[in-house]
Design a protein around this motif. Sequence first.
Motif, PDB file in Angstrom:
ATOM      1  N   LEU A   7       2.800   4.459   8.676  1.00  0.00           N
ATOM      2  CA  LEU A   7       2.758   4.477   7.046  1.00  0.00           C
ATOM      3  C   LEU A   7       2.194   5.753   6.129  1.00  0.00           C
ATOM      4  CD1 LEU A   7       1.253   0.893   7.572  1.00  0.00           C
ATOM      5  CD2 LEU A   7       3.551   1.916   7.812  1.00  0.00           C
ATOM      6  N   LEU A   8       1.280   6.042   6.385  1.00  0.00           N
ATOM      7  CA  LEU A   8       0.259   7.152   5.289  1.00  0.00           C
ATOM      8  C   LEU A   8       1.360   8.052   5.230  1.00  0.00           C
ATOM      9  CD1 LEU A   8      -2.978   7.265   6.059  1.00  0.00           C
ATOM     10  CD2 LEU A   8      -1.999   6.373   3.535  1.00  0.00           C
ATOM     11  N   ARG A   9       2.673   8.644   6.193  1.00  0.00           N
ATOM     12  CA  ARG A   9       3.749   9.167   5.975  1.00  0.00           C
ATOM     13  C   ARG A   9       4.993   8.970   5.031  1.00  0.00           C
ATOM     14  NH1 ARG A   9       4.989  12.893   9.890  1.00  0.00           N
ATOM     15  NH2 ARG A   9       6.845  12.085   9.792  1.00  0.00           N
ATOM     16  N   GLN A  10       4.940   7.790   4.280  1.00  0.00           N
ATOM     17  CA  GLN A  10       5.819   6.912   3.493  1.00  0.00           C
ATOM     18  C   GLN A  10       5.019   6.704   2.236  1.00  0.00           C
ATOM     19  OE1 GLN A  10       7.150   3.156   5.042  1.00  0.00           O
ATOM     20  NE2 GLN A  10       6.735   4.430   6.882  1.00  0.00           N
ATOM     21  N   PRO A  64      -0.803   9.537  -9.706  1.00  0.00           N
ATOM     22  CA  PRO A  64      -1.964  11.010  -9.193  1.00  0.00           C
ATOM     23  C   PRO A  64      -2.479  11.277  -7.810  1.00  0.00           C
ATOM     24  CG  PRO A  64      -1.398  10.122 -11.713  1.00  0.00           C
ATOM     25  CD  PRO A  64      -1.332   9.124 -10.857  1.00  0.00           C
ATOM     26  N   GLN A  65      -3.376   9.580  -7.631  1.00  0.00           N
ATOM     27  CA  GLN A  65      -3.957   9.697  -6.374  1.00  0.00           C
ATOM     28  C   GLN A  65      -3.922   9.405  -5.476  1.00  0.00           C
ATOM     29  OE1 GLN A  65      -6.993   6.533  -7.448  1.00  0.00           O
ATOM     30  NE2 GLN A  65      -8.442   8.567  -6.759  1.00  0.00           N
ATOM     31  N   ALA A  66      -1.975   9.230  -4.751  1.00  0.00           N
ATOM     32  CA  ALA A  66      -1.123   9.133  -3.862  1.00  0.00           C
ATOM     33  C   ALA A  66      -0.721  10.788  -3.420  1.00  0.00           C
ATOM     34  CB  ALA A  66      -0.161   9.010  -4.479  1.00  0.00           C
ATOM     35  N   ALA A  67      -0.261  11.620  -4.793  1.00  0.00           N
ATOM     36  CA  ALA A  67       0.238  13.440  -4.570  1.00  0.00           C
ATOM     37  C   ALA A  67      -1.929  14.064  -3.659  1.00  0.00           C
ATOM     38  CB  ALA A  67      -0.188  13.882  -5.576  1.00  0.00           C
ATOM     39  N   GLN A  68      -2.688  13.204  -4.680  1.00  0.00           N
ATOM     40  CA  GLN A  68      -3.961  13.954  -3.590  1.00  0.00           C
ATOM     41  C   GLN A  68      -4.101  13.555  -2.104  1.00  0.00           C
ATOM     42  OE1 GLN A  68      -7.376  12.522  -6.563  1.00  0.00           O
ATOM     43  NE2 GLN A  68      -8.868  13.079  -4.925  1.00  0.00           N
ATOM     44  N   LEU A  69      -4.315  12.007  -2.206  1.00  0.00           N
ATOM     45  CA  LEU A  69      -4.297  11.926  -1.112  1.00  0.00           C
ATOM     46  C   LEU A  69      -3.333  12.997   0.599  1.00  0.00           C
ATOM     47  CD1 LEU A  69      -5.386   9.793   1.206  1.00  0.00           C
ATOM     48  CD2 LEU A  69      -3.580   7.769   1.108  1.00  0.00           C
ATOM     49  N   VAL A 122      -0.015   2.526  -2.005  1.00  0.00           N
ATOM     50  CA  VAL A 122      -0.768   0.981  -1.939  1.00  0.00           C
ATOM     51  C   VAL A 122      -2.097   2.114  -1.904  1.00  0.00           C
ATOM     52  CG1 VAL A 122      -1.041  -1.008   0.014  1.00  0.00           C
ATOM     53  CG2 VAL A 122       1.405   0.055  -0.799  1.00  0.00           C
ATOM     54  N   SER A 123      -2.582   2.869  -0.999  1.00  0.00           N
ATOM     55  CA  SER A 123      -3.366   3.636  -0.679  1.00  0.00           C
ATOM     56  C   SER A 123      -4.544   3.761  -2.493  1.00  0.00           C
ATOM     57  CB  SER A 123      -3.804   4.657  -0.065  1.00  0.00           C
ATOM     58  OG  SER A 123      -3.815   4.152   1.312  1.00  0.00           O
ATOM     59  N   ALA A 124      -3.498   4.415  -2.906  1.00  0.00           N
ATOM     60  CA  ALA A 124      -4.016   5.775  -4.308  1.00  0.00           C
ATOM     61  C   ALA A 124      -4.326   3.824  -5.535  1.00  0.00           C
ATOM     62  CB  ALA A 124      -3.095   6.144  -5.231  1.00  0.00           C
ATOM     63  N   ARG A 125      -4.015   2.979  -5.319  1.00  0.00           N
ATOM     64  CA  ARG A 125      -3.735   2.295  -6.033  1.00  0.00           C
ATOM     65  C   ARG A 125      -5.280   0.961  -5.634  1.00  0.00           C
ATOM     66  NH1 ARG A 125       1.320   0.835  -6.352  1.00  0.00           N
ATOM     67  NH2 ARG A 125       1.884   0.213  -4.577  1.00  0.00           N
ATOM     68  N   LEU A 126      -5.474   0.972  -4.188  1.00  0.00           N
ATOM     69  CA  LEU A 126      -6.562  -0.177  -3.534  1.00  0.00           C
ATOM     70  C   LEU A 126      -7.655   1.321  -4.279  1.00  0.00           C
ATOM     71  CD1 LEU A 126      -5.507  -0.989  -0.249  1.00  0.00           C
ATOM     72  CD2 LEU A 126      -6.178  -2.802  -1.939  1.00  0.00           C
ATOM     73  N   ALA A 127      -7.557   2.477  -4.166  1.00  0.00           N
ATOM     74  CA  ALA A 127      -9.077   3.029  -4.081  1.00  0.00           C
ATOM     75  C   ALA A 127      -8.806   3.037  -5.304  1.00  0.00           C
ATOM     76  CB  ALA A 127      -8.433   5.055  -3.262  1.00  0.00           C
ATOM     77  N   ARG A 128      -8.431   2.985  -6.613  1.00  0.00           N
ATOM     78  CA  ARG A 128      -8.576   3.073  -7.994  1.00  0.00           C
ATOM     79  C   ARG A 128      -9.633   1.708  -8.548  1.00  0.00           C
ATOM     80  NH1 ARG A 128      -3.217   4.112 -10.178  1.00  0.00           N
ATOM     81  NH2 ARG A 128      -3.246   1.290 -10.845  1.00  0.00           N
ATOM     82  N   ARG A 129      -9.572   0.457  -7.168  1.00  0.00           N
ATOM     83  CA  ARG A 129     -10.102  -0.579  -7.383  1.00  0.00           C
ATOM     84  C   ARG A 129     -11.302  -0.522  -7.056  1.00  0.00           C
ATOM     85  NH1 ARG A 129      -5.391  -1.655  -8.083  1.00  0.00           N
ATOM     86  NH2 ARG A 129      -4.207  -3.377  -9.591  1.00  0.00           N
ATOM     87  N   LYS A 130     -12.962   0.361  -7.079  1.00  0.00           N
ATOM     88  CA  LYS A 130     -14.155   0.392  -6.747  1.00  0.00           C
ATOM     89  C   LYS A 130     -14.778  -0.541  -6.248  1.00  0.00           C
ATOM     90  CE  LYS A 130     -13.608   4.824  -8.846  1.00  0.00           C
ATOM     91  NZ  LYS A 130     -12.961   6.097  -8.681  1.00  0.00           N
ATOM     92  N   PRO A 147      -8.035   5.404   4.057  1.00  0.00           N
ATOM     93  CA  PRO A 147      -7.635   6.444   3.514  1.00  0.00           C
ATOM     94  C   PRO A 147      -8.563   6.638   2.189  1.00  0.00           C
ATOM     95  CG  PRO A 147      -6.196   4.672   3.544  1.00  0.00           C
ATOM     96  CD  PRO A 147      -7.109   4.674   4.947  1.00  0.00           C
ATOM     97  N   LEU A 148      -8.903   5.315   1.916  1.00  0.00           N
ATOM     98  CA  LEU A 148     -10.290   5.134   0.283  1.00  0.00           C
ATOM     99  C   LEU A 148     -11.147   6.196   0.902  1.00  0.00           C
ATOM    100  CD1 LEU A 148      -9.921   1.366   0.196  1.00  0.00           C
ATOM    101  CD2 LEU A 148      -8.154   2.839  -0.291  1.00  0.00           C
ATOM    102  N   VAL A 149     -11.664   6.463   2.120  1.00  0.00           N
ATOM    103  CA  VAL A 149     -12.363   7.281   2.076  1.00  0.00           C
ATOM    104  C   VAL A 149     -11.961   8.360   2.194  1.00  0.00           C
ATOM    105  CG1 VAL A 149     -14.452   8.010   3.864  1.00  0.00           C
ATOM    106  CG2 VAL A 149     -14.267   4.999   3.779  1.00  0.00           C
ATOM    107  N   ILE A 150     -10.949   9.095   2.230  1.00  0.00           N
ATOM    108  CA  ILE A 150     -10.671  10.414   2.338  1.00  0.00           C
ATOM    109  C   ILE A 150     -10.522  10.890   0.728  1.00  0.00           C
ATOM    110  CG2 ILE A 150      -8.129  11.778   2.793  1.00  0.00           C
ATOM    111  CD1 ILE A 150      -7.856  10.500   5.488  1.00  0.00           C
ATOM    112  N   LEU A 151      -9.760   9.508   0.373  1.00  0.00           N
ATOM    113  CA  LEU A 151      -9.556   9.790  -1.575  1.00  0.00           C
ATOM    114  C   LEU A 151     -11.367   9.942  -2.192  1.00  0.00           C
ATOM    115  CD1 LEU A 151      -6.774   7.207  -2.785  1.00  0.00           C
ATOM    116  CD2 LEU A 151      -7.375  10.292  -3.745  1.00  0.00           C
TER     117      LEU A 151
END
Length: 375
Positions: free
Chosen positions: A230-233, A14-19, A239-247, A287-291
Amino acid sequence: MSQAPSNPIQTAEPQAAQLFKALRGSRIPGLDFLRAISVLLVLVDHSGMTWLGPIALFNGGIGVEIFFVLSGFLITWMLLHELDKHQDINLMDFYRRRAARLLPAFYAYVLLGITYLTLRHLPVPWEAVVAACFYVLNYYQGLTGAATHFLSPCWSLAVEEQFYLLWPFALLALFRHRIRMVPFMCTVIVAVWLCRPILMWVFDVPDAYLYRALETRADHLAVGCVLAMLLRQQFWLEVSARLARRKWVLPALAVLLITSATLQQIQAYKYSLGYALEPLLIGFMIPLVILRSSDNNWFARLANFRTIVTIGQISYGMYLVHPLLMYPIRMAVERATGLSVLGVGVSIVAVIVFAYVSFTWFETPVRARLRGKAH
């Protein structure tokens, strides 16, 4: 050319969609926060508080690196969107937008600086003025030793303008010849990584040049370009969403960035590993800051705090005027109160106020008028 996911809302992350949604918005959350942090780092670094030493939290060079990576990212994201839509880039329209955004404030500042020095009967660095007006100040300073004056920090604006001039043509050529963009840009990045230490150790190129030349800073901009690609893929969104989940990831990246920046005092480290590592860390952080800024948490409240956002929006004007305003205001306050820290604080506030007035009453109206005439 890599395509953006057709329907990221259906992703398992879901965070990938949010990003993806945040990146498609008219204002990408978190980027003004990064701009604000960057320009404040520069101001504190140039505040005259030499007793702070090499503490990376007061390293303006990191602020410049963040600006470079952000520029590469945003310009490439915008141009790729135009390529998707029209299969072409309207180069004249791109340059009109850039000119309307950057040139009025810059040339007004140059005129202000010349006027100030003339009225104070101080020498005007005319050669630097000419180089700055043609956006080649980085090479002028690199070849002449980078004397200190009101235009000194404008070398980074020259680097960015040179990037704006060359990159749309290069990107269009990559698109038309169906060259794989990410591998090509990664090759450019690695080439610059090799170039810097060779110039330093083999050809004994001075620090003034290594620090300011486009070819020795191109990887910082290119990292931002690759991030946009890369963020167009969908894979990299996830990957960015999974990293963002790890605080812990974002703080860990920040600690690594601070540690590396602290080691910049060692020239051999800076031009070999430091300048290669730091833009990568910044690229991972964006991307983590954006999320985090798109969510409902304390970080988002901080990143979207109105004052922080405003400082990010006026950061260009702050960067421009700080060499002319900070020193005389700081010294006047110090003479009146004997408090150096108060002088620094007042001078930074004065820069913010001046830049806000310029942005509101000069830059924005002039930009609107120039864009209106263009159409």
